[in-house]
Motif scaffolding. Structure first.
Motif, PDB file in Angstrom:
ATOM      1  N   LEU A  92       0.861  -1.183   0.000  1.00  0.00           N
ATOM      2  CA  LEU A  92       0.000   0.000   0.000  1.00  0.00           C
ATOM      3  C   LEU A  92       0.899   1.235   0.000  1.00  0.00           C
ATOM      4  CD1 LEU A  92      -2.512  -0.999   2.851  1.00  0.00           C
ATOM      5  CD2 LEU A  92      -2.660  -1.539   0.414  1.00  0.00           C
ATOM      6  N   ASP A  93       0.447   2.274  -0.673  1.00  0.00           N
ATOM      7  CA  ASP A  93       1.191   3.541  -0.702  1.00  0.00           C
ATOM      8  C   ASP A  93       0.187   4.649  -0.398  1.00  0.00           C
ATOM      9  OD1 ASP A  93       2.581   5.846  -1.268  1.00  0.00           O
ATOM     10  OD2 ASP A  93       3.138   5.287  -3.306  1.00  0.00           O
ATOM     11  N   GLY A  94       0.220   5.134   0.826  1.00  0.00           N
ATOM     12  CA  GLY A  94      -0.759   6.125   1.264  1.00  0.00           C
ATOM     13  C   GLY A  94      -0.469   7.503   0.703  1.00  0.00           C
ATOM     14  N   ALA A  95      -1.552   8.266   0.530  1.00  0.00           N
ATOM     15  CA  ALA A  95      -1.414   9.609  -0.038  1.00  0.00           C
ATOM     16  C   ALA A  95      -1.729  10.653   1.017  1.00  0.00           C
ATOM     17  CB  ALA A  95      -2.358   9.784  -1.213  1.00  0.00           C
ATOM     18  N   THR A  96      -0.867  11.654   1.074  1.00  0.00           N
ATOM     19  CA  THR A  96      -1.058  12.769   1.986  1.00  0.00           C
ATOM     20  C   THR A  96      -1.963  13.799   1.323  1.00  0.00           C
ATOM     21  OG1 THR A  96       1.287  12.440   2.354  1.00  0.00           O
ATOM     22  CG2 THR A  96       0.290  14.304   3.489  1.00  0.00           C
ATOM     23  N   ALA A  97      -2.927  14.328   2.063  1.00  0.00           N
ATOM     24  CA  ALA A  97      -3.752  15.413   1.512  1.00  0.00           C
ATOM     25  C   ALA A  97      -2.864  16.643   1.317  1.00  0.00           C
ATOM     26  CB  ALA A  97      -4.899  15.739   2.454  1.00  0.00           C
ATOM     27  N   PRO A  98      -3.012  17.334   0.184  1.00  0.00           N
ATOM     28  CA  PRO A  98      -2.176  18.520  -0.039  1.00  0.00           C
ATOM     29  C   PRO A  98      -2.410  19.573   1.047  1.00  0.00           C
ATOM     30  CG  PRO A  98      -3.456  17.954  -2.005  1.00  0.00           C
ATOM     31  CD  PRO A  98      -3.958  17.092  -0.889  1.00  0.00           C
ATOM     32  N   THR A  99      -1.382  20.355   1.311  1.00  0.00           N
ATOM     33  CA  THR A  99      -1.496  21.405   2.315  1.00  0.00           C
ATOM     34  C   THR A  99      -2.669  22.323   1.984  1.00  0.00           C
ATOM     35  OG1 THR A  99       0.899  21.353   2.328  1.00  0.00           O
ATOM     36  CG2 THR A  99      -0.129  23.156   3.532  1.00  0.00           C
ATOM     37  N   GLY A 100      -3.453  22.633   3.003  1.00  0.00           N
ATOM     38  CA  GLY A 100      -4.562  23.569   2.790  1.00  0.00           C
ATOM     39  C   GLY A 100      -5.868  22.900   2.421  1.00  0.00           C
ATOM     40  N   ILE A 101      -5.833  21.568   2.151  1.00  0.00           N
ATOM     41  CA  ILE A 101      -7.085  20.863   1.818  1.00  0.00           C
ATOM     42  C   ILE A 101      -7.565  20.152   3.084  1.00  0.00           C
ATOM     43  CG2 ILE A 101      -8.104  19.000   0.466  1.00  0.00           C
ATOM     44  CD1 ILE A 101      -7.333  20.689  -1.706  1.00  0.00           C
ATOM     45  N   GLU A 102      -8.787  20.426   3.495  1.00  0.00           N
ATOM     46  CA  GLU A 102      -9.363  19.824   4.703  1.00  0.00           C
ATOM     47  C   GLU A 102      -9.825  18.395   4.387  1.00  0.00           C
ATOM     48  OE1 GLU A 102     -10.500  18.603   7.932  1.00  0.00           O
ATOM     49  OE2 GLU A 102      -9.597  20.599   7.951  1.00  0.00           O
ATOM     50  N   SER A 103      -9.277  17.404   5.145  1.00  0.00           N
ATOM     51  CA  SER A 103      -9.576  16.001   4.830  1.00  0.00           C
ATOM     52  C   SER A 103     -10.788  15.475   5.591  1.00  0.00           C
ATOM     53  CB  SER A 103      -8.362  15.128   5.158  1.00  0.00           C
ATOM     54  OG  SER A 103      -8.228  15.013   6.576  1.00  0.00           O
ATOM     55  N   GLY A 104     -11.196  16.175   6.650  1.00  0.00           N
ATOM     56  CA  GLY A 104     -12.305  15.675   7.464  1.00  0.00           C
ATOM     57  C   GLY A 104     -11.924  14.516   8.356  1.00  0.00           C
ATOM     58  N   CYS A 105     -10.618  14.176   8.412  1.00  0.00           N
ATOM     59  CA  CYS A 105     -10.154  12.983   9.136  1.00  0.00           C
ATOM     60  C   CYS A 105      -9.113  13.392  10.172  1.00  0.00           C
ATOM     61  CB  CYS A 105      -9.559  11.997   8.133  1.00  0.00           C
ATOM     62  SG  CYS A 105      -8.846  10.523   8.878  1.00  0.00           S
ATOM     63  N   ILE A 106      -9.251  12.843  11.389  1.00  0.00           N
ATOM     64  CA  ILE A 106      -8.307  13.191  12.453  1.00  0.00           C
ATOM     65  C   ILE A 106      -7.075  12.287  12.426  1.00  0.00           C
ATOM     66  CG2 ILE A 106     -10.109  14.070  13.988  1.00  0.00           C
ATOM     67  CD1 ILE A 106      -9.919  11.378  15.545  1.00  0.00           C
ATOM     68  N   HIS A 107      -7.065  11.280  11.538  1.00  0.00           N
ATOM     69  CA  HIS A 107      -5.980  10.289  11.516  1.00  0.00           C
ATOM     70  C   HIS A 107      -4.910  10.668  10.501  1.00  0.00           C
ATOM     71  CE1 HIS A 107      -9.620   8.105  12.919  1.00  0.00           C
ATOM     72  NE2 HIS A 107      -8.761   7.718  13.846  1.00  0.00           N
ATOM     73  N   ASN A 108      -3.744  10.103  10.696  1.00  0.00           N
ATOM     74  CA  ASN A 108      -2.701  10.333   9.702  1.00  0.00           C
ATOM     75  C   ASN A 108      -2.687   9.180   8.688  1.00  0.00           C
ATOM     76  OD1 ASN A 108      -1.519   8.257  11.103  1.00  0.00           O
ATOM     77  ND2 ASN A 108       0.205   9.464  11.882  1.00  0.00           N
ATOM     78  N   VAL A 109      -1.841   9.323   7.688  1.00  0.00           N
ATOM     79  CA  VAL A 109      -1.810   8.316   6.616  1.00  0.00           C
ATOM     80  C   VAL A 109      -1.331   6.950   7.124  1.00  0.00           C
ATOM     81  CG1 VAL A 109      -0.820   7.755   4.363  1.00  0.00           C
ATOM     82  CG2 VAL A 109      -1.626  10.070   4.832  1.00  0.00           C
ATOM     83  N   PRO A 110      -0.322   6.884   8.025  1.00  0.00           N
ATOM     84  CA  PRO A 110       0.045   5.558   8.558  1.00  0.00           C
ATOM     85  C   PRO A 110      -1.142   4.844   9.230  1.00  0.00           C
ATOM     86  CG  PRO A 110       1.818   7.094   8.980  1.00  0.00           C
ATOM     87  CD  PRO A 110       0.661   7.907   8.413  1.00  0.00           C
ATOM     88  N   TRP A 111      -2.037   5.585   9.852  1.00  0.00           N
ATOM     89  CA  TRP A 111      -3.246   4.951  10.429  1.00  0.00           C
ATOM     90  C   TRP A 111      -4.061   4.302   9.320  1.00  0.00           C
ATOM     91  CZ3 TRP A 111      -8.457   5.176   9.577  1.00  0.00           C
ATOM     92  CH2 TRP A 111      -9.276   4.564  10.535  1.00  0.00           C
ATOM     93  N   LEU A 112      -4.256   5.036   8.236  1.00  0.00           N
ATOM     94  CA  LEU A 112      -5.085   4.522   7.134  1.00  0.00           C
ATOM     95  C   LEU A 112      -4.462   3.260   6.532  1.00  0.00           C
ATOM     96  CD1 LEU A 112      -5.506   4.763   3.694  1.00  0.00           C
ATOM     97  CD2 LEU A 112      -7.482   4.763   5.231  1.00  0.00           C
ATOM     98  N   VAL A 113      -3.170   3.310   6.191  1.00  0.00           N
ATOM     99  CA  VAL A 113      -2.574   2.142   5.521  1.00  0.00           C
ATOM    100  C   VAL A 113      -2.466   0.955   6.487  1.00  0.00           C
ATOM    101  CG1 VAL A 113      -1.417   3.364   3.643  1.00  0.00           C
ATOM    102  CG2 VAL A 113      -0.194   3.048   5.803  1.00  0.00           C
ATOM    103  N   GLY A 114      -2.205   1.221   7.771  1.00  0.00           N
ATOM    104  CA  GLY A 114      -2.141   0.125   8.748  1.00  0.00           C
ATOM    105  C   GLY A 114      -3.489  -0.566   8.901  1.00  0.00           C
TER     106      GLY A 114
END
Ligand SMILES: [Zn+2]
Length: 268
Positions: free
Chosen positions: A31-53
């Motif tokens: 898996l290769d997680g994607a970071t939301a670009p700076t300034g874009i609100e993701s609506g998610c309190i988790h980081n990308v390692p949380w998502l891929v894990g």
């Protein structure tokens, strides 16, 4: 037929690893997680390692116990991952963290594969040739402005990633290979694939040679060395997109006939 499997995963220097790798006796995934670009609100309190894990754990538990189609497994894993943060996050936000998926499941006769977004699967043939199976929709977007990429994500005519939309699984590139036709197979994140497609250090067959002779870690070491040599001029003249460094993951699968070969084949 059995398979020797080896892998390496290395974060961007100084960063958190947003790639993930998991391997079982008859499957492997990257898996290769994607970071939301700076300034874009993701609506998610988790980081990308949380998502891929979490996505990896949902995929692995299914690959361990189910024989469903890989796309069905991915759809169900996306659904469960989404449910794990539905209470805390706005999972309808299209910028919710996302990931590419590349996976293979194999037995004595066939290798099933699935790749979604830009993590390639490299297939080596017995004649020494190799080709990459890619979902290259992210390479052909009309615009790479953050707001345009956001609009193209998980929408028809755009590109598809594993995030909060289970149906994205059915947009993946899938297929089946005959195990007897495959001499070696690699599953990569784009941070490793750049050995070929960004730096041109070899073709796909050469990449498999490095992995088979010296191990997946050596491939990533060579990518890091090339990244250090790339200059601002290179990036400007070749109109290179993407990061100077990237998380890099590489899995090598070597089908080995029963009773033949040794682990030395992996480590040279
Ligand atoms: Zn979340």
């Amino acid at each position: 037929m059995t398979f020797f499997v080896s892998f390496a995963t290395v974060p961007t220097p100084g960063g958190l690893n947003e790639d993930y790798v998991a391997v079982g006796p008859d499957w492997a995934l990257v898996l290769d997680g994607a970071t939301a670009p700076t300034g874009i609100e993701s609506g998610c309190i988790h980081n990308v390692p949380w998502l891929v894990g979490n996505l990896a754990s949902c995929l692995a538990s299914r690959l361990c116990t189910e024989s469903s189609d890989l796309a069905d497994i991915l759809a169900s894993a996306i659904e469960e991952t989404t449910s794990r943060h539905a209470d805390t996050c706005d999972t309808r936000n299209p910028a919710s963290p996302s990931s590419t998926v590349a996976m293979a499941r194999y037995d004595g006769s066939t290798i099933e594969y699935l790749t979604l977004a830009d993590s390639p699967i490299v297939v080596g043939a017995h004649n020494g040739r190799a080709h990459a199976i890619v979902d290259d929709r992210t390479a052909h977007l009309p615009s790479y402005k953050p707001e345009d990429v956001r609009a193209a994500r998980n929408s028809p005519g755009g590109f598809w990633v594993a995030s909060t939309v289970p149906d994205a699984a059915y947009q993946a590139v899938v297929g089946t290979l005959r195990t007897a036709d495959v001499s070696r197979l690699a599953i990569l994140s784009d941070g490793s694939a750049r050995y070929v497609d960004r730096f041109g250090l070899s073709d796909w067959s050469g990449l498999l040679n490095v992995m088979e002779m010296s191990g997946p870690g050596e491939l990533i070491e060579r990518v890091r060395a090339a990244e250090m040599l790339e200059t601002e001029d290179d990036r400007r003249t070749r109109k290179l997109r993407g990061k100077v460094h990237d998380d890099a993951t590489a899995v090598l699968l070597l089908p080995v006939a029963k009773g033949a070969g040794t682990a030395q084949r992996v480590h040279g």
